[in-house]
Design a protein around this motif. Structure first.
Motif, short mmCIF file in Angstrom:
data_model
loop_
_atom_site.label_atom_id
_atom_site.label_comp_id
_atom_site.label_asym_id
_atom_site.label_seq_id
_atom_site.Cartn_x
_atom_site.Cartn_y
_atom_site.Cartn_z
N ALA A 1 2.99 13.40 0.36
CA ALA A 1 3.48 12.19 -0.31
C ALA A 1 2.42 11.10 -0.24
O ALA A 1 2.16 10.41 -1.25
N ILE A 2 1.81 10.92 0.91
CA ILE A 2 0.78 9.89 1.06
C ILE A 2 -0.43 10.21 0.21
O ILE A 2 -1.01 9.32 -0.42
N GLU A 3 -0.84 11.48 0.14
CA GLU A 3 -1.95 11.87 -0.74
C GLU A 3 -1.63 11.51 -2.19
O GLU A 3 -2.48 10.98 -2.91
N MET A 4 -0.41 11.80 -2.61
CA MET A 4 0.01 11.50 -3.99
C MET A 4 0.02 9.99 -4.23
O MET A 4 -0.39 9.53 -5.31
N ALA A 5 0.49 9.23 -3.25
CA ALA A 5 0.53 7.76 -3.39
C ALA A 5 -0.89 7.20 -3.50
O ALA A 5 -1.15 6.34 -4.36
N ARG A 6 -1.77 7.66 -2.64
CA ARG A 6 -3.16 7.17 -2.68
C ARG A 6 -3.81 7.49 -4.01
O ARG A 6 -4.64 6.71 -4.51
N ALA A 7 -3.46 8.62 -4.60
CA ALA A 7 -4.04 9.00 -5.89
C ALA A 7 -3.58 8.10 -7.03
O ALA A 7 -4.27 7.98 -8.05
N GLN B 1 9.94 -13.15 -1.49
CA GLN B 1 8.75 -13.65 -2.18
C GLN B 1 7.52 -12.97 -1.61
O GLN B 1 7.56 -12.42 -0.50
N PRO B 2 6.41 -12.98 -2.35
CA PRO B 2 5.21 -12.30 -1.87
C PRO B 2 4.87 -12.67 -0.43
O PRO B 2 4.88 -13.85 -0.05
N CYS B 3 4.61 -11.63 0.35
CA CYS B 3 4.38 -11.78 1.79
C CYS B 3 3.79 -10.47 2.31
O CYS B 3 3.49 -9.57 1.52
N ARG B 4 3.68 -10.36 3.60
CA ARG B 4 3.26 -9.10 4.22
C ARG B 4 4.48 -8.18 4.27
O ARG B 4 5.50 -8.54 4.85
N ALA B 5 4.37 -7.01 3.64
CA ALA B 5 5.53 -6.13 3.47
C ALA B 5 5.24 -4.73 3.99
O ALA B 5 4.10 -4.27 3.97
N LEU B 6 6.32 -4.07 4.40
CA LEU B 6 6.27 -2.68 4.84
C LEU B 6 7.30 -1.90 4.05
O LEU B 6 8.47 -2.31 3.99
N GLU B 7 6.88 -0.79 3.45
CA GLU B 7 7.84 0.14 2.87
C GLU B 7 7.87 1.38 3.74
O GLU B 7 6.85 2.02 3.97
N ILE B 8 9.08 1.73 4.21
CA ILE B 8 9.29 2.92 5.03
C ILE B 8 9.77 4.04 4.11
O ILE B 8 10.72 3.86 3.36
N GLY B 9 9.11 5.19 4.19
CA GLY B 9 9.49 6.30 3.31
C GLY B 9 9.04 6.03 1.89
O GLY B 9 9.82 6.17 0.95
N CYS B 10 7.78 5.69 1.72
CA CYS B 10 7.27 5.25 0.41
C CYS B 10 7.13 6.37 -0.60
O CYS B 10 6.95 6.10 -1.79
N GLY B 11 7.21 7.63 -0.17
CA GLY B 11 7.05 8.72 -1.11
C GLY B 11 5.71 8.63 -1.82
O GLY B 11 4.68 8.42 -1.19
N THR B 12 5.74 8.75 -3.13
CA THR B 12 4.50 8.74 -3.91
C THR B 12 4.02 7.34 -4.27
O THR B 12 3.09 7.19 -5.08
N GLY B 13 4.64 6.31 -3.71
CA GLY B 13 4.10 4.96 -3.78
C GLY B 13 4.53 4.07 -4.92
O GLY B 13 4.01 2.97 -5.06
N THR B 14 5.49 4.48 -5.72
CA THR B 14 5.89 3.69 -6.88
C THR B 14 6.28 2.26 -6.51
O THR B 14 5.78 1.29 -7.08
N ASN B 15 7.18 2.11 -5.54
CA ASN B 15 7.65 0.77 -5.16
C ASN B 15 6.57 -0.03 -4.43
O ASN B 15 6.43 -1.23 -4.65
N ALA B 16 5.81 0.64 -3.57
CA ALA B 16 4.75 -0.06 -2.83
C ALA B 16 3.70 -0.62 -3.77
O ALA B 16 3.26 -1.77 -3.61
#
Length: 191
Positions: free
Chosen positions: A69-75, A35-50
């Motif tokens: 990957a982080i630049e792409m996710a932030r975008a 359920q919604p909470c404080r979450a960590l995604e390891i290896g987030c790639g371009t951020g789809t799941n995060a």
């Protein structure tokens, strides 16, 4: 290892980055396992799941070893906090976390000691009721020349159980090959 991932993101060689939210993550949230909470995604790639988790009400920290990957996710959006981080070697800020998710990161480590360190690091970041969902390539299925690394149930248990309790280890499909969905939680007593 980071140079290889960075090269792949710069070259656009990303067969694992489908741009679609992982159905096993969606199911865990939809069914109420997480359920919604404080979450960590390891290896987030371009951020789809995060970003999907953030839209579902989670406070998300998402890390990847590849700066591109982080630049792409932030975008893509600002619903999650994206950081460059080598999970095995650098501290992760923002914890403790109630949920940790990795989609095909745990299995990339070929040495048992690295997988054990990965599990220990997850355990150290989880809150008392915290859960970790890891999607892992399986040794099951026909021979293949592509896809995720193959890990046996024994290899998973040997890495995870000293630090966490395995709640379920379920056979699933992952990129059209056999895989595991491993759900673990903090142990009240070390194994």
């Amino acid at each position: 290892m980071s140079a290889g991932w960075e090269h792949d993101y710069r070259a656009g060689t990303l067969p694992w980055d489908t741009g679609v939210v992982d159905p096993h993550l969606e199911a865990a949230v939809r069914e109420g396992s997480v359920q919604p909470c404080r979450a960590l995604e390891i290896g987030c790639g371009t951020g789809t799941n995060a970003l999907w988790l953030a839209d579902a009400g989670f406070a998300v920290t998402a890390i990847d070893i590849a700066p591109t990957a982080i630049e792409m996710a932030r975008a893509k959006g600002d619903g999650a906090r994206f950081e460059v981080c080598d999970f095995l070697r650098q501290p992760v800020t923002g914890g403790p976390f109630d949920f940790v998710f990795d989609r095909g990161v745990f299995h990339v480590f070929d040495h048992a000691s690295e997988r054990a360190l990965f599990a220990q690091r997850v355990a150290d970041l989880l809150g008392p009721e915290g859960l970790w969902l890891s999607l892992i390539g399986s040794t099951e299925g026909p021979p293949r020349d592509f896809g995720p690394p193959r890990r046996s149930a024994r290899q998973i248990a040997e890495a995870v159980e000293p630090h966490l309790e395995i709640v379920s280890l379920q056979a699933i499909g992952f990129h059209d090959v056999a895989a595991w969905a491993c759900l673990s939680r903090r142990r009240p007593v070390q194994a």
